[in-house]
Design a protein around this motif. Sequence first.
Motif, short mmCIF file in Angstrom:
data_model
loop_
_atom_site.label_atom_id
_atom_site.label_comp_id
_atom_site.label_asym_id
_atom_site.label_seq_id
_atom_site.Cartn_x
_atom_site.Cartn_y
_atom_site.Cartn_z
N LYS A 147 -11.91 -14.48 -12.40
CA LYS A 147 -11.60 -15.26 -13.61
C LYS A 147 -10.23 -15.93 -13.49
N VAL A 148 -9.25 -15.19 -12.97
CA VAL A 148 -7.90 -15.74 -12.82
C VAL A 148 -7.91 -16.94 -11.89
N LEU A 149 -8.63 -16.83 -10.77
CA LEU A 149 -8.60 -17.88 -9.76
C LEU A 149 -9.36 -19.14 -10.17
N LYS A 150 -10.19 -19.04 -11.19
CA LYS A 150 -10.89 -20.23 -11.67
C LYS A 150 -9.94 -21.25 -12.28
N THR A 151 -8.77 -20.80 -12.69
CA THR A 151 -7.78 -21.70 -13.29
C THR A 151 -6.64 -22.02 -12.32
N GLU A 152 -6.76 -21.61 -11.06
CA GLU A 152 -5.72 -21.82 -10.07
C GLU A 152 -6.23 -22.69 -8.92
N GLU A 153 -5.30 -23.33 -8.23
CA GLU A 153 -5.64 -24.07 -7.01
C GLU A 153 -5.42 -23.15 -5.82
N LEU A 154 -6.51 -22.63 -5.28
CA LEU A 154 -6.45 -21.61 -4.23
C LEU A 154 -6.15 -22.24 -2.87
N LEU A 155 -5.17 -21.65 -2.17
CA LEU A 155 -4.78 -22.13 -0.85
C LEU A 155 -5.21 -21.18 0.27
N ALA A 156 -4.99 -19.88 0.06
CA ALA A 156 -5.27 -18.90 1.12
C ALA A 156 -5.56 -17.54 0.52
N LEU A 157 -6.27 -16.72 1.31
CA LEU A 157 -6.64 -15.38 0.88
C LEU A 157 -6.29 -14.37 1.97
N GLU A 158 -5.89 -13.18 1.54
CA GLU A 158 -5.68 -12.06 2.47
C GLU A 158 -6.46 -10.87 1.94
N ALA A 159 -7.16 -10.16 2.81
CA ALA A 159 -7.88 -8.96 2.40
C ALA A 159 -7.55 -7.83 3.38
N HIS A 160 -7.23 -6.67 2.82
CA HIS A 160 -6.95 -5.48 3.63
C HIS A 160 -7.80 -4.33 3.11
N ARG A 161 -8.55 -3.73 4.00
CA ARG A 161 -9.38 -2.57 3.65
C ARG A 161 -9.19 -1.52 4.75
N MET A 162 -8.33 -0.54 4.47
CA MET A 162 -7.93 0.46 5.46
C MET A 162 -8.31 1.86 4.99
N SER A 163 -8.70 2.69 5.95
CA SER A 163 -9.04 4.08 5.64
C SER A 163 -8.64 4.99 6.80
N PRO A 164 -8.35 6.26 6.50
CA PRO A 164 -8.18 7.24 7.58
C PRO A 164 -9.53 7.47 8.25
N TYR A 165 -9.51 8.00 9.45
CA TYR A 165 -10.76 8.21 10.18
C TYR A 165 -11.58 9.31 9.51
N SER A 166 -12.90 9.11 9.44
CA SER A 166 -13.81 10.11 8.90
C SER A 166 -15.09 10.10 9.73
N ASP A 167 -15.93 11.07 9.48
CA ASP A 167 -17.17 11.21 10.24
C ASP A 167 -18.32 10.43 9.64
N ARG A 168 -18.11 9.77 8.51
CA ARG A 168 -19.18 9.04 7.85
C ARG A 168 -19.33 7.65 8.47
#
Length: 353
Positions: A147-168
Amino acid sequence: MAAEWTEVDPHRGHSEPIRIGVIGVGNMGQHHARVLSLLKDVELAGISDLSVERGLDTASKYRVRFFEDYRDMLPHVQAVCIAVPTRQHYAVGMNCLRSGVHILIEKPIAASIHEAESLVNAAAESQCILQVGHIERFNPSFQELSKVLKTEELLALEAHRMSPYSDRANDVSVVLDLMIHDIDLLLELANAPVAKIHASGSSASNSGMLDYVTATMGFSNGIVATITASKVTHRKIRRIVAHCKASLTEADFLNNEILIHRQTIANCSTDYGQVLYRQDGLIEKVYTSNIEPLHAELEHFVQCVRGGEQPSVGGEQALKALRLASLIEEMATAGQDWSPITVTPSELVATLG
């Protein structure tokens, strides 16, 4: 326990609760069972799992029937949630669709593009709902960020998804396990075809799978996105940052928090010109709901099954994310470390649809 077990019509009317089963009650499936048991106008109608002990334990907890073979459950339900290992998605999903049962299948939709395409086609032929568990679409932080970005002029995106090691989820790489979440979200936010990609990655385990991958994508509308996923980071991180022309917006999915940074310069001076204070920036905090994303996702699935409408993350959207994830995984595995891709932007757009 239900007093009587009769076959049901997956497309029956709205007067009775929708009967839904859960196939696979491991790490994620147990939560599907929990939420389904709480939903209004839904009857958790059965549990199936390869582990008889785990399946019986879960079925007993919710006082429902356990099916050692999930195929025996299909005549008794209108819909199922499939939370089995990724490499089993295709076989289980196809059997359910061929039986006329609506499915919500955990992400990624399948282990290969060919399998995913077959599932999409089978859902269309059977006129069954195929929803894919890209649960972050239902995260309150992501919904408010959109919703916020619908009113903004988007230039770039960064995404970080980090986790410790697991057996799953060790049957797939970090791209198909974790990164695919953000691939789906960035495709939704950028709302344009991908024109170019660079990717690199490494493995820190003996699984032979990629455990750390970074990719940079350029979209046809000029937006640039950097996406990183890791199974070997000693702290859990779930974050998207949006660089806009007039702001910087940070969405923290773990803490359910959105901060908008805006640049302002305001001075307060005395009559003699002395500056008493200077404001260089403004931070806005966006308040979000506390609804559990899985609860919202399953409510949406029930609405689609009951009303016949298409899910917000159906087979086509999931297939698009899988195509991009597969390409990133291929490039990172081949060691194409930040080098230009060999196909032209037009060829890439055609490949990713």
